[in-house]
Design a protein around this motif. Structure first.
Motif, PDB file in Angstrom:
ATOM      1  N   ASP A 100       0.806  -1.233   0.000  1.00 13.65           N
ATOM      2  CA  ASP A 100       0.000   0.000   0.000  1.00 13.65           C
ATOM      3  C   ASP A 100       0.836   1.280   0.000  1.00 13.65           C
TER       4      ASP A 100
ATOM      5  N   ASP B  82      -1.086  -2.643  -4.279  1.00 15.58           N
ATOM      6  CA  ASP B  82      -1.349  -1.199  -4.255  1.00 15.58           C
ATOM      7  C   ASP B  82      -0.034  -0.421  -4.092  1.00 15.58           C
TER       8      ASP B  82
ATOM      9  N   ASN C 275      -5.939  -4.059  -5.769  1.00 15.14           N
ATOM     10  CA  ASN C 275      -7.007  -3.510  -6.601  1.00 15.14           C
ATOM     11  C   ASN C 275      -6.568  -2.271  -7.373  1.00 15.14           C
TER      12      ASN C 275
ATOM     13  N   HIS D 203      -3.384  -9.586  -1.293  1.00 14.03           N
ATOM     14  CA  HIS D 203      -3.999  -8.287  -1.016  1.00 14.03           C
ATOM     15  C   HIS D 203      -5.497  -8.537  -0.887  1.00 14.03           C
TER      16      HIS D 203
ATOM     17  N   HIS E 277      -3.879  -3.898   1.749  1.00 17.86           N
ATOM     18  CA  HIS E 277      -5.154  -3.228   1.485  1.00 17.86           C
ATOM     19  C   HIS E 277      -5.542  -2.225   2.565  1.00 17.86           C
TER      20      HIS E 277
HETATM   21 MN   LIG Z   1      -6.170  -2.047  -1.885  1.00 17.05          MN
END
Ligand SMILES: [Mn+2]
Length: 401
Positions: free
Chosen positions: A8, A52, A87, A163, A193
């Protein structure tokens, strides 16, 4: 073998609400460069990135260059990177990975299929790293349901990376279940995440590393990467590594009724609290000023002046002013039936109102946005509405006085 763990990073973003002069050091790209320096300095062997890494919404192409340069610097220092996508970088991370040989940067679990990479020392296998990558920006099923359990049983430790959204069964970002994660035959899980870190002890241990650099006031507290050791066939529990230079923090200062309003006194109190509680190089503070005083206007002016104050290691981002006039509630209550009613309400809100506020809390706590995010459930005192009611009751009483 020394392993640094993070995720992240959201490269391309810059932390919000910071003063202009901090902007350069609060870019996530800058945090990445500091992390690369720290990994090389610590002579780590492996850097694991749990998705991410790149932010989908911000400066994607500007972030690519610094990410590539960092990976190259790591590679020259003998540090290998293994990553999974999240994502945000389901489509961008595979592009990046294709530019590097696998010995430098390997994206595990492309197209949403679990993949194993076995690391060797002197020709002997010492660690399996299993990973699964987001194939698209939305994934509604739990990726661990296809985890190949049968491949794990050869006595070599397994560190698995994924993730996803723990504890949110209807999440569109790969719902995960902590109890399922702990039931699988691995030694440790590295998740990604959620930007606030969380460590669950056990075998396997589960680490949500959190973002190594905070992005907005909704991510308070200390942020950092993590490090663990692999020796004699065992992975040690992870420890904090490379603390973020920026921290968002809340600070409460209480003024007593004996204290005379003074800008210097207020600044000294704040300075002392910062020294006691805040360790980051840059601290962005939401200040709550509490207490009772006969000098409300003077205190208000002192609080107002805080925005022009620029100490080296902190700034006051916002002041919530809750200093109230000295009020003898017993005296006020004697003034008549209405003041008495208001004083009673201030001391204890009427039951029917409390019931309705509690219902509101309950329904907010049931929203998925709160469950599974490791946030404490909301309590009555957290509701701005409750504070507003108290403030207004006080104001009304002050006018009745
Ligand atoms: Mn994420």
């Amino acid at each position: 073998m020394k392993i640094v763990l993070t995720g992240d990073l959201h490269l391309g973003c810059t932390s919000t609400r910071i003063p202009e002069e901090w902007r350069q050091s609060c870019r996530t790209v800058q945090a990445w460069q500091s992390l690369v320096d720290a990994v090389i300095e610590a002579k780590a062997d492996l850097l694991l990135l749990s998705g991410d890494i790149l932010d989908r919404r911000n400066q994607l192409w500007e972030a690519m260059g610094p990410l590539q340069q960092g990976i190259e610097r790591l590679s020259q220092a003998g540090v290998r990177c293994l990553a999974v996508s999240g994502n945000h970088d389901a489509s961008s991370l595979p592009d990046l990975a294709s530019q590097f040989p696998e010995e430098t940067f390997l994206l595990l679990g492309k197209d949403g299929k679990w993949q194993r990479e076995t690391l060797c020392v002197d020709g002997h296998p010492v660690l399996h790293v299993d990973g699964w990558s987001f194939p698209a920006s939305v994934v509604r099923n739990d990726p661990t349901l296809d985890y190949p359990e049968s491949s794990a049983q050869d006595g070599i430790p397994v560190l698995a990376m994924v993730h996803g959204d723990p504890g949110v069964p209807d999440s569109k970002y790969a719902p995960l279940s902590l109890s399922r994660l702990q039931s699988l035959p691995v030694s440790a899980w590295l998740l990604g995440h959620i930007h606030r870190s969380a460590y669950t002890e056990g075998s396997p241990w589960i680490l949500m590393p959190g973002s190594p650099h905070p992005l907005d006031p909704g991510e308070p507290g200390a942020h950092h990467a993590w490090v663990c050791d692999l020796s004699e066939g065992r992975l040690s529990p992870p420890l904090p590594f490379c603390p973020a230079r920026l921290q968002y923090a809340a600070l409460k200062i209480t003024i007593s009724s004996e204290e005379t309003a003074s800008a210097e006194l207020l600044r000294n109190k704040i300075q002392q609290a910062v020294e006691e509680h805040l360790t980051a190089a840059m601290n962005l503070i939401r200040l709550q000023l509490n207490g009772q005083s006969a000098e409300i206007d003077a205190w208000q002016e002192c609080a107002e002046n805080l925005k022009d104050w620029s100490p080296e290691n902190f700034r006051i981002e916002k002041v919530e002013f809750s200093i109230h006039p000295l009020l003898d509630l017993e005296e006020v209550a004697k003034a008549g039936p209405v003041p008495e009613l208001l004083v009673n309400a201030l001391e204890e809100l009427p039951q029917d109102l409390l019931d309705r506020l509690n219902d509101l809390c309950d329904s907010l706590n049931r929203q998925t946005v709160f469950s599974g995010k490791e946030l404490n459930p909301l309590e009555l005192s957290d509701l701005p509405l409750t504070r507003l009611l108290e403030q207004n009751l006080r104001k009304t009483l002050e006018q009745l006085k």
